[in-house]
Design a protein around this motif. Sequence first.
Motif: not given
Length: 76
Positions: A19-22, A24-26
């Motif tokens: 969820d955090e990666a998404r 942040l647009g990673i």
Amino acid sequence: MTHRTRRSTSMTLDGDVLDEARRLGINISQAAEGGLVSAIRAERARVWKEENAGAIDDYNAFVEANGVLLSRFRKF
């Protein structure tokens, strides 16, 4: 530039991390591939050191006993 075949795979990831990666647009695929490349390099280095430990020990013993080859030509 060489063409590399890309293949699909499935992974299970920690939900909060995903969820955090998404958020942040990673790019998940690029990040996973980069992590695998790093892990492969590290493991290859570890294996190389293990496989060559005897030769490295022999060389170090030689230098300890005889000094560095061609040391008289060193400028430092």
